[in-house]
Design a protein around this motif. Structure first.
Motif, PDB file in Angstrom:
ATOM      1  N   ALA A 327     -45.734  72.064  15.722  1.00  0.00           N
ATOM      2  CA  ALA A 327     -44.454  71.355  15.744  1.00  0.00           C
ATOM      3  C   ALA A 327     -44.483  70.217  16.756  1.00  0.00           C
ATOM      4  O   ALA A 327     -43.898  69.149  16.527  1.00  0.00           O
ATOM      5  N   HIS A 333     -41.161  67.207  12.075  1.00  0.00           N
ATOM      6  CA  HIS A 333     -40.357  68.206  12.776  1.00  0.00           C
ATOM      7  C   HIS A 333     -39.627  67.581  13.959  1.00  0.00           C
ATOM      8  O   HIS A 333     -38.441  67.883  14.197  1.00  0.00           O
ATOM      9  N   ARG A 354     -38.057  75.823  14.098  1.00  0.00           N
ATOM     10  CA  ARG A 354     -38.895  75.409  12.952  1.00  0.00           C
ATOM     11  C   ARG A 354     -38.256  75.840  11.645  1.00  0.00           C
ATOM     12  O   ARG A 354     -38.283  75.104  10.654  1.00  0.00           O
ATOM     13  N   ALA A 358     -36.973  73.024   8.927  1.00  0.00           N
ATOM     14  CA  ALA A 358     -37.993  72.922   7.875  1.00  0.00           C
ATOM     15  C   ALA A 358     -37.545  72.077   6.692  1.00  0.00           C
ATOM     16  O   ALA A 358     -38.288  71.198   6.214  1.00  0.00           O
TER      17      ALA A 358
END
Length: 452
Positions: A327, A333, A354, A358
């Motif tokens: 990440a 991200h 995350r 996403a």
């Protein structure tokens, strides 16, 4: 007939025209004046590195490195400076919050400060001597880094390959090496240059090894030079030297260019966010857009376009991040997190974040665009464009990222960052460390770190 030493032969047979780039670099660095403001800046960058080192202990790779270090000897015996420099260098680079010099694409602090601190602590050097060595080390590693060319960075990690020159130069200052001995040290440090980007495919811990090895290699080369161990003076430009081996578009003249410029430490950026520096101009722009979007929810965003430079794509084009580390090397991200979270901190790269980011990350498209492609590496810029479902388009651009010399963090911001890192690392008395490191500029003694 008397027998001449190798050093005497070198001195009597050499002309100015024969001088190597390394010899020129040593003379350039040692001829630069140091003002109190330079020492003050060096203290602040040293604090940033020390805070990163202590914070790096609170991580999976950091715990592995600490377990390794503790396994090497009795707990009541301090490790030698070489091993301590390796450990500190590795820890400093783990959390992705250490400094970055743009033109060289080198993180100088995680290599130079560990070598200088480990040797300085062992030899009880003064605060000013330590900071002078830090200025010398930053100058050496970044000047070599500015000469390697763009192609080098596509395969080689510049911090790993250029770092040993910086740690050797810093150690040479603290050891009181002659110019000739320092050339030997840099030659042998450069012969140990290594560090490949292959680890990015799996998110392996290798990057931390790079910083640790670079710190240790230069320090060891300087210590050996003090005992008369010779090194190649043309390690940079020689037929079988660094540039020929690993830098297809090297610019050797950059090593000695603009000798009267301010210290390169003053041209080094401080990171405000815990991710790869290539993500920072986009994070900076995306944070502005988050405010402008106001109450608009994630569902209102149709697509996001990020314009940046090629190196950012080479390192940080990662639509799906499956770990904290991935990440931190994902533009997709990082931009999604900056749009969805009020603060881009360590948690913004964790498992929960995350999952939250996403879907939005998959709507991020990145491309190398002008003017960012052409101005890199002099400037690391980016533009973020958000297209909403109702047809509205919002855009924000950054020529430079927050923390660059053109957009610097204030002294208060840097101290606050150090305090945050020290608390993250479990330091019980963060103010003691902060005050102790900053007092080095007034020739204070090195504060005890209790690293292990």
């Amino acid at each position: 007939m008397s027998v001449q030493s190798a050093e005497q032969v070198r001195n009597t047979s050499k002309t100015v025209a024969d001088a190597s780039l390394t010899e020129g670099l040593v003379k350039l660095i040692r001829g630069k004046p140091i003002a109190q403001a330079d020492l003050d800046a060096a203290a602040m960058f040293t604090l940033d590195a020390i805070a990163n080192i202590l914070a790096g202990r609170n991580s999976e790779p950091g715990k592995v490195m600490l377990n390794w270090a503790r396994s090497k000897g009795a707990s009541n015996v301090a490790p030698d400076a070489d091993r301590m420099a390796f450990l500190m260098g590795g820890l400093c680079h783990i959390l992705e919050t250490d400094d970055l010099h743009r033109e060289s694409v080198v993180h100088p602090g995680c290599v130079v400060v560990p070598a200088a601190w480990a040797l300085g602590e062992e030899r009880y050097v003064s605060g000013r001597a330590l900071l002078q060595s830090v200025l010398h080390g930053f100058e050496a590693t970044t000047r070599v880094g500015m000469a390697v060319g763009a192609a080098h960075y596509r395969i080689w990690h510049n911090t790993a390959t250029c770092g040993p020159y910086g740690s050797a130069m810093a150690a040479a200052a603290l050891l009181g090496l002659t110019d000739e001995q320092t050339v030997d040290a840099l030659g042998n440090a450069g012969s140990q240059s290594a560090g490949l980007w292959q680890f990015l495919e799996t998110g392996a811990m290798t990057k931390h090894l790079h910083a640790g090895h670079a710190a240790e290699a230069g320090l060891k080369a300087a210590e050996l030079a003090a005992f008369g161990f010779s090194g190649p003076p043309r390690i940079l430009e020689g037929e079988k030297g660094f540039f020929r081996a690993a830098c297809p578009d090297a610019v050797p003249s950059a090593v000695l260019a603009d000798p009267d410029a301010p210290w390169q430490l003053l041209r080094t950026s401080i990171k405000p966010w815990p991710s790869c520096r290539h993500t920072h101009p986009a994070i900076d722009a995306a944070e502005e857009l988050r405010v402008r979007l106001g109450a608009c929810g994630e569902d209102a965003i149709r697509t996001i376009e990020v314009g940046t430079y090629q190196a950012a794509l080479d390192v940080c084009d990662r639509p799906v991040a499956t770990s904290d580390y991935e990440a931190k090397f994902s533009l997709q991200h990082a931009v999604a997190a900056a749009l969805l979270y009020p603060k881009v901190d360590f948690a913004a790269f964790g498992a929960e974040a995350r999952t939250r980011c996403a879907a939005l990350a998959l709507r991020v498209r990145i491309a190398a665009e002008e003017p960012y492609r052409s101005t890199y590496p002099r400037a690391w810029g980016s533009q973020v464009r958000v297209m909403l479902a109702d047809g509205t388009e919002l855009a924000a651009a950054r020529t430079n990222a927050k923390g660059d010399p053109e957009a610097p963090l204030s002294s208060d911001d840097m101290v606050a960052k150090a305090r945050m890192l020290l608390v993250h690392g479990g330091v019980r008395e963060p103010e003691r460390i902060i005050d102790g490191v900053l007092r080095l500029a007034a020739n204070g003694a090195l504060p005890e770190l209790s690293l292990l």
